[in-house]
Design a protein around this motif. Structure first.
Motif: not given
Length: 351
Positions: A206-211, A214-217
């Motif tokens: 989920q870190i990989v997908i969001s980063r 979605y550019s969210y971390e």
């Protein structure tokens, strides 16, 4: 007197070889249970001393007026004296109970005691898996809501401020979830920690997908991975020990007979394994400012902003590691001693 005399003759006079085995069995059983019970008493006393300001046995004895001599420190109040006597009586009762248990079970197979310790270590591991799972999920949700300023609209200003304090979140959110995890482990008897590897993969995914999508971390995302990975590494150690999952550097061991392997494992458990666990607990929990007590007492958290409030819990993982490994080493020691004493095999229970 006649009863005790007849019992002693029945136990120790039939066969000299059998008598020596009974004596050794009693000695090893008493030693193993003493280490286990005294370690539990140490942990309980540690909680009472540093969390509830009980005097502790050392402080209690230093404040007693022995044979009319002046105490080494300032006198305790009446409540502290009562608490000190309670701690002292519990210690004496525990030692006497171990002696009685060893005496009335001279012919009991050591593998039965070993199975108890293995089951206890498995329970600790299961309980901590559920605790880590529940705390991780709930805390990451709270951290997400806090980062996105959603706590106040959902729970009000007062609760939102309190959830931003590690003491409040630890006392009223984390600790109840830890207790719930220990309750769940009583009824769910599977080795849940094996699922932590999958949870670590999911959290990292989920870190990989969001980063990258979605550019969210946020900091709490990495905290969750570290928490679950630390739990996987430390909680699985006791299980890996009994299942021979640890890597051995075999030079002579593979060529040993079964009894020689048992002797090697017994000596290694008693001389190397158990002392290591005791050193971790002793040095880390001896004083209020010790490396394990201090973060737990202060609910220590990370300093990188709005992350998860679980750093102090991860410090507690070392206590779980040391205790579970200690218990497993005791069971491992007894099962190998049983091989040396030629005790019969018993069916392995499901842990």
């Amino acid at each position: 007197n006649n009863f005790l005399k007849n019992r002693m003759e029945d136990l120790y006079s039939k066969n000299p070889d059998d008598s020596s085995k009974i004596i050794l069995r009693n000695l090893f059983r008493f030693t193993s249970w003493s280490i286990f019970i005294l370690t539990l008493i140490f942990l309980i006393n540690n909680y009472l001393i540093f969390w509830h300001e009980w005097p502790g046995l050392l402080n209690f004895f230093k404040n007693m007026e022995w044979f009319g001599l002046q105490p080494l420190r300032q006198k305790l109040n009446d409540q502290n004296y009562i608490q000190g006597w309670i701690q002292f009586i519990i210690l004496i009762f525990a030692i006497i109970s171990i002696m009685i248990y060893s005496y009335i079970n001279p012919r009991k197979n050591l593998r039965i005691d070993a199975q108890f310790f293995e089951q206890f270590a498995a329970y600790i591991t299961r309980a901590c898996f559920w605790a880590v799972l529940l705390v991780g999920i709930v805390d990451v949700v709270i951290s997400f809501l806090r980062v996105e300023d959603l706590l106040m609209p959902l729970f009000g200003e007062n609760v939102a401020k309190e959830l931003g304090r590690s003491v409040y979140r630890g006392t009223f959110i984390h600790y109840p979830l830890v207790i719930l995890g220990f309750v769940i482990a009583i009824f769910v008897r599977t080795l849940g920690f094996t699922w932590l590897s999958l949870l670590v993969v999911i959290a990292e995914f989920q870190i990989v997908i969001s980063r990258f999508v979605y550019s969210y971390e946020q900091a709490f995302m990495g905290d969750l991975v570290r928490m679950w990975y630390a739990g996987l590494f430390l909680f699985a150690s006791a299980y890996a020990l009994i299942s021979e999952g640890h890597v051995r550097v075999d030079v002579f061991y593979t060529k040993f007979t079964k009894k020689r392997k048992a002797v090697s494992n017994s000596i290694g458990s008693m001389i190397l394994g158990i002392p290591l666990c005791l050193v971790i607990l002793g040095t880390g929990m001896w004083g209020k400012g010790s490396s394990l007590n201090s973060p737990l007492l202060s609910f220590e958290v990370y300093q990188q902003g709005f992350g998860m409030y679980v750093k102090y819990i991860m410090v507690g993982f070392l206590i779980v590691f040391a205790l579970s490994m200690l218990v497993q080493f005791i069971g491992y020691f007894l099962s190998n001693v049983a091989i040396i004493l030629d005790e019969e095999e018993i069916p392995q229970s499901v842990t």
